[in-house]
Scaffold this motif. Structure first.
Motif, PDB file in Angstrom:
ATOM      1  N   ALA A 165       0.803  -1.185  -0.037  1.00  0.00           N
ATOM      2  CA  ALA A 165       0.161  -0.121  -0.262  1.00  0.00           C
ATOM      3  C   ALA A 165       0.828   1.039   0.071  1.00  0.00           C
ATOM      4  O   ALA A 165       1.960   1.255   0.434  1.00  0.00           O
ATOM      5  CB  ALA A 165      -0.782   0.221   1.251  1.00  0.00           C
ATOM      6  N   THR A 166       0.444   2.354  -0.433  1.00  0.00           N
ATOM      7  CA  THR A 166       0.980   3.788  -0.576  1.00  0.00           C
ATOM      8  C   THR A 166       0.215   4.845  -0.105  1.00  0.00           C
ATOM      9  O   THR A 166      -1.087   5.020  -0.668  1.00  0.00           O
ATOM     10  CB  THR A 166       1.641   3.890  -1.885  1.00  0.00           C
ATOM     11  OG1 THR A 166       2.492   2.823  -2.498  1.00  0.00           O
ATOM     12  CG2 THR A 166       2.542   5.115  -1.792  1.00  0.00           C
ATOM     13  N   LEU A 167       0.880   5.653   0.504  1.00  0.00           N
ATOM     14  CA  LEU A 167      -0.054   6.721   1.166  1.00  0.00           C
ATOM     15  C   LEU A 167       0.614   7.959   0.920  1.00  0.00           C
ATOM     16  O   LEU A 167       1.768   8.091   1.215  1.00  0.00           O
ATOM     17  CB  LEU A 167      -0.287   6.416   2.900  1.00  0.00           C
ATOM     18  CG  LEU A 167      -1.278   5.479   3.334  1.00  0.00           C
ATOM     19  CD1 LEU A 167      -1.136   5.509   5.051  1.00  0.00           C
ATOM     20  CD2 LEU A 167      -2.651   5.941   3.003  1.00  0.00           C
ATOM     21  N   THR A 168       0.088   8.811   0.200  1.00  0.00           N
ATOM     22  CA  THR A 168       0.530  10.033  -0.250  1.00  0.00           C
ATOM     23  C   THR A 168      -0.508  11.298   0.213  1.00  0.00           C
ATOM     24  O   THR A 168      -1.619  11.176   0.340  1.00  0.00           O
ATOM     25  CB  THR A 168       0.566  10.218  -1.815  1.00  0.00           C
ATOM     26  OG1 THR A 168       1.127   9.068  -2.106  1.00  0.00           O
ATOM     27  CG2 THR A 168       1.275  11.412  -2.174  1.00  0.00           C
ATOM     28  N   GLY A 169       0.294  12.312   0.922  1.00  0.00           N
ATOM     29  CA  GLY A 169      -0.522  13.237   1.452  1.00  0.00           C
ATOM     30  C   GLY A 169       0.103  14.115   2.497  1.00  0.00           C
ATOM     31  O   GLY A 169       1.329  13.842   2.635  1.00  0.00           O
ATOM     32  N   PRO A 170      -0.176  15.090   2.985  1.00  0.00           N
ATOM     33  CA  PRO A 170       0.351  16.021   4.111  1.00  0.00           C
ATOM     34  C   PRO A 170       0.500  15.155   5.470  1.00  0.00           C
ATOM     35  O   PRO A 170      -0.355  14.159   5.803  1.00  0.00           O
ATOM     36  CB  PRO A 170      -0.543  17.183   4.347  1.00  0.00           C
ATOM     37  CG  PRO A 170      -1.774  16.973   3.455  1.00  0.00           C
ATOM     38  CD  PRO A 170      -1.865  15.519   2.739  1.00  0.00           C
ATOM     39  N   PRO A 171       1.623  15.376   6.179  1.00  0.00           N
ATOM     40  CA  PRO A 171       2.022  14.687   7.451  1.00  0.00           C
ATOM     41  C   PRO A 171       0.936  14.460   8.288  1.00  0.00           C
ATOM     42  O   PRO A 171       0.779  13.464   8.709  1.00  0.00           O
ATOM     43  CB  PRO A 171       3.281  15.190   8.038  1.00  0.00           C
ATOM     44  CG  PRO A 171       3.656  16.115   6.676  1.00  0.00           C
ATOM     45  CD  PRO A 171       2.637  16.449   5.996  1.00  0.00           C
TER      46      PRO A 171
END
Lengths: 215, 215
Positions: free
Chosen positions: A167-173
């Motif tokens: 899985a890959t999560l992309t976004g602001p911390p």
DNA sequence: CAGCATCCGCTTTGATACTG
DNA sequence: CAGTATCAAAGCGGATGCTG
């Protein structure tokens, strides 16, 4: 720092590491291993150059760090924690645990470095299905990608990219952390600017050890 | 304190408790429970009055301590740790452990308070014969007497006097600590100004968990 | 007396510029 | 790259005074 002049173990510790910036320098060295002056400066945004130099001198004098001439091809000085300095890790880990609930607020001007998050993630995440086959999650949240892996039922985190992420999560911390901590529901992820690729069940498997109280 | 402006759990913690004196105020409240302003002042020799007031305000605002009006006959304000403040205990304990090796040096001007030593003693001492009948040792080392007791094989320490002590140690704090840590041999106790009453075998039974490295 | 607030000299820090 | 130098601003320490 001026000494507290108290015959107390806590005060004696703070006489050494209680100065402004000092524990953050130890953090950098604990997270990244040997660092050049420039690396430290990059990991401590806002520190004045003279202060960094002075703190390094004091820490070296106190036996917490050591200077080391890097091998020939590099020709630079490396700063490294001594054995005594390594023993500060428990202090830093407790400060991470205590500070985690404060991570729900991210001020607009806050600097972000992925390596600051790596240790916190390893401390707080747990594998809820330790006997299942291992999984790998990749985060794209700060200045560098982060990999979360399960191995033998325990969580390991590191900077870098995964060969094959489940899985890959992309976004602001902050939303990413909120999602992993269970403060944000998976359904609200997209509304918080998170792009999710992969099997959503992984979020159930990898979660916060203890849900932090909502402040 | 000025914020570090970093999205990092350690930095966020230090934004709250990283100021000068702040962790020592928490230490006082952790050791003594509810304290009056005057008690805090006595436990923090050298702090400026305005700074104490300011830190208390900041800690209250951060949810670490709370003000409480004492019951009628007393008519004063008590400062107390909140649940959130209590969670700083691990940090303080790690700082005690890290600072213990520094206790081998006692500067001439160092202030001494017995209650600072109580926690450190409980952390570092161990009962080497947990199945034997319990023993009680009284220390006359600081401004108040200290009692060390074994109970169910674990060490408990507290301020106060013992009803019936199996041994009593009287003398300056540093040699007493050195004796208990095993840095001073029992035979050298008298030469270091320690008066020992009771069964010397107790010193073998109650000793340092791990002998700290000689700096 | 308990719980502060004010004032003032000194030290530490922050921001930037400069150097071997 | 690895620091020094400089200087204004902020923080701290110590003394004193005020208020319920």
């Amino acid at each position: 720092m001026r000494s507290y002049d108290e015959y107390c173990a806590i005060a004696k510790s703070l006489d050494v590491v209680g100065d402004r910036w000092t524990l953050l320098i130890v953090r950098e060295l604990a997270l990244r291993g040997g660092c050049r002056y420039t690396d430290l400066r990059n990991g401590l945004p806002g520190i004045a150059s003279n202060l960094l130099a002075e703190r390094l001198r004091e820490l070296e004098h106190a036996g917490v760090i050591a200077r080391e001439d890097a091998p020939p091809p590099i020709a630079t000085t490396l700063f490294r924690l001594t054995a005594r300095g390594e023993q500060l890790r428990p202090v830093l880990e407790d400060l991470i645990r205590w500070g985690l609930p404060l991570m729900t607020e991210q001020k607009p001007g806050d600097a972000v470095r992925s390596h600051w998050l790596v240790w916190a993630l390893e401390l707080m995440l747990t594998d809820r299905r330790p006997d299942a086959s291992p999984v790998t999650v990749e985060l794209q949240a700060g200045d560098e990608p982060i990999v979360i892996e399960t191995r033998d039922g325990t969580i390991h985190t590191r900077l870098g990219r995964a060969d094959s992420a489940d899985a890959t999560l992309t976004g602001p911390p902050r939303p990413i952390l909120g999602l992993l901590l269970g403060l944000i529901q998976p359904g609200d992820a997209k509304a918080n600017g998170i792009d999710y690729q992969g099997d959503p069940a992984i979020l159930d498997r990898i979660g916060a050890e203890t849900t932090p109280p909502p402040s």
